[in-house]
Design an enzyme around this catalytic site. Structure first.
Site, mmCIF file in Angstrom:
data_model
loop_
_atom_site.group_PDB
_atom_site.id
_atom_site.type_symbol
_atom_site.label_atom_id
_atom_site.label_comp_id
_atom_site.label_asym_id
_atom_site.label_seq_id
_atom_site.Cartn_x
_atom_site.Cartn_y
_atom_site.Cartn_z
ATOM 1 N N LYS A 167 82.782 55.923 68.332
ATOM 2 C CA LYS A 167 82.682 56.145 66.886
ATOM 3 C C LYS A 167 81.358 56.843 66.598
ATOM 4 O O LYS A 167 80.295 56.245 66.710
ATOM 5 C CB LYS A 167 82.753 54.830 66.111
ATOM 6 C CG LYS A 167 82.639 55.015 64.596
ATOM 7 C CD LYS A 167 82.722 53.694 63.862
ATOM 8 C CE LYS A 167 82.623 53.891 62.357
ATOM 9 N NZ LYS A 167 81.287 54.367 61.921
ATOM 10 N N GLN A 202 79.003 56.146 57.638
ATOM 11 C CA GLN A 202 79.574 55.956 56.309
ATOM 12 C C GLN A 202 78.502 55.489 55.329
ATOM 13 O O GLN A 202 77.526 54.860 55.722
ATOM 14 C CB GLN A 202 80.704 54.909 56.343
ATOM 15 C CG GLN A 202 81.972 55.391 57.001
ATOM 16 C CD GLN A 202 81.834 55.607 58.495
ATOM 17 O OE1 GLN A 202 81.263 54.778 59.202
ATOM 18 N NE2 GLN A 202 82.339 56.724 58.990
ATOM 19 N N SER A 259 79.904 52.401 67.536
ATOM 20 C CA SER A 259 79.025 52.803 66.444
ATOM 21 C C SER A 259 77.551 52.543 66.763
ATOM 22 O O SER A 259 76.991 53.186 67.646
ATOM 23 C CB SER A 259 79.466 52.069 65.164
ATOM 24 O OG SER A 259 78.821 52.580 64.042
#
Length: 500
Positions: free
Chosen positions: A353, A357, A328
């Site tokens: 990733k 979100q 991420s």
């Protein structure tokens, strides 16, 4: 329709529509979450006011013809269960089950529903500390999967690794639990013991790992310097991207620059990610204003490009360290410096990733954490499920990747045995400086002699056979070497590449 002027009951049905209509709901939820309406929380938590109190005209006004068609089925199921099910069912139970069911259908491990209690636990991740084993986890193929253990945590000390799957907690299966239900079983008070059954890629049989829970401090930035061929190199390790990480990074960077560093290595190995604004602020120290440091793409394919105000790049080289536990925000940092900062990326391919979100408050203390965007590199690359590939691929010594030797009391490994446990033993012995003669999993005469020599050095009974005590001692010594940073070939290569 102006959402700020809705009647109290309208707000409730709007919340339920948001929960039960997926995409429309995510949009409404974001709008309400971002609204300046001071009484939003009270309106949404309106003492169990029920959507079925609205008459058909009000329902149609709120949802429109298309929405009504979709919602009638949901309303009918809700009312049917409330009126006819054998046992009394709480309204909240049905509503929360509907929310959870919708999110499950997305087949997205990063879109999750958190009730009020779970939200409080989740918030611990950005506070100063929490109690537990110290590992970032995610759902992968419906299995609770380790993304990365936290630096200096019980999970790291016990040898948990990225991509380990947790099957049982204290001999209780967690199959079928959602992520936060599973996490609540894994976490616990400082000093308490938990036994995890682990499935590891490349290992035939699951094995148990015993961990003593501890207080997990969330210091996220560490720095040091090293001399490389007479030049001073700075190393900044980032273990996660939390609220204060960017500020702490800047402090350490300024300190290193005052010490006269001539090159910098940023280490995000085992860093599972965190807050997007944190990594953005860090990148603004390095990526100049003529190119984006990240791009964000919405569901319609529209992209927003984000730039710093930096006029000039640093006058020293910068390299980045990654591994399979870098995810991420770590990947955002690595590929941005790779594409827009001329950095070498050293290590192994990262986790992969590439989504973003947003937490959307539901007004009653619960939250939906929903995937709303994908992030792209400065050049528009989406690394989701592929990871960031290093420009210089370097693996650690083999003993970094060995698996625990699981022996029950009374069991031993001895001459002429051949299995994966013997192979792990041989790899560990080589890492500890003993020569087992081979590393193919066959317990040879020379392997027996290497074990005997190790036992003598450790003041153990020198049988040449590996019992539970010897296996645990060997594994503890290997973990100690790994945690000490000895023979860190990835870091060595990243440092050397600065000045080539």
């Amino acid at each position: 329709m102006n959402t700020l002027n809705l009647k109290k009951s309208h707000i409730v049905v709007l919340m339920l529509a948001a929960l039960l209509l997926g995409g429309v709901g995510s949009y409404i939820g974001v709008q309400l979450a971002q609204s300046d309406q001071p009484n939003y929380g009270n309106l949404a938590n309106s003492d169990q006011q029920d959507f079925i109190d609205l008459n058909p005209d009000e329902q149609e006004e709120l949802l429109g013809q298309d929405g009504m068609g979709d919602m009638r089925k949901v309303m009918q199921a809700y009312q049917t269960i409330q009126d006819n099910y054998l046992e009394k069912v709480e309204k909240n139970q049905l509503i929360e089950g509907a929310v959870q069911g919708m999110l499950d259908t997305l087949d997205d491990p990063y879109s999750v529903y958190m009730d009020k209690e779970t939200v409080e636990e989740f918030n611990h991740q950005i506070e100063s500390s929490f109690e537990g084993i110290g590992a970032e986890v995610s759902m992968v193929d419906d299995k609770v999967t380790i993304v990365a253990p936290i630096k200096d945590s019980p999970a790291e000390e016990a040898g948990l690794k990225p991509n380990d799957q947790i099957l049982k907690v204290d001999d209780e299966s967690i199959e079928g639990l959602d992520l936060f239900e599973a996490v609540s079983k894994i976490r616990g008070e400082q000093g308490s013991k938990v036994v995890l059954e682990i499935s590891r890629p490349g290992v035939e049989e699951p094995f148990d790992v015993e961990i003593i829970r501890d207080d997990i401090p969330l210091e996220t930035v560490y720095s040091e310097t090293q001399e490389i061929d007479g030049k001073k190199a700075g190393i900044i390790e980032i273990t996660s991207f939390s609220e204060n990480t960017a500020e702490r990074f800047y402090e350490e960077l300024m300190k290193l620059e005052e010490e006269g560093i001539e090159g910098l290595v940023i280490d995000v190995r085992g860093n599972p990610g965190g807050l997007l604004p944190s990594v953005e602020e860090i990148l603004k120290n390095f990526i100049t204003k003529d190119q984006p440091y990240v791009q964000i793409e919405d569901r319609n394919g529209e992209r927003s490009r984000y730039f710093s105000e930096l006029e000039e790049p640093k006058d020293y080289p910068i390299n980045v360290l990654i591994d399979e536990g870098s995810a991420s925000a770590s990947e955002i940092l690595a590929i941005a410096l790779k594409e827009a900062g001329n950095a070498e990326v050293v290590g192994t391919t990262s986790f992969g990733k590439g989504t973003v979100q947003q937490t959307i408050p539901m007004g009653d203390g619960s939250t939906i954490k929903l995937t709303l965007f994908k992030w792209l590199s400065p050049e528009g690359t989406w690394i989701h499920e592929d990871g960031v590939e290093p420009t210089i691929e370097v693996k650690q010594p083999d003993y970094f990747y060995t698996n625990p030797i699981q022996l029950d009391e009374g069991d031993t490994l001895k001459i002429n045995e051949s299995n994966d446990k013997v192979k792990s033993l041989q790899t560990m012995l080589i890492g500890l400086g003993f020569n087992p003669g081979r590393d193919d999993g066959v317990y040879s005469d020379q392997t027996e002699e290497a074990v005997r020599q190790y036992q003598k050095e450790q003041a153990l009974e020198a049988t040449g056979e590996v019992d539970q005590q010897t296996a645990e001692r060997i594994q503890a010594d290997i973990v100690g070497i790994i945690r000490s940073g000895e023979n860190d070939t990835q870091k060595d290569e990243a440092l050397n590449a600065l000045f080539k």
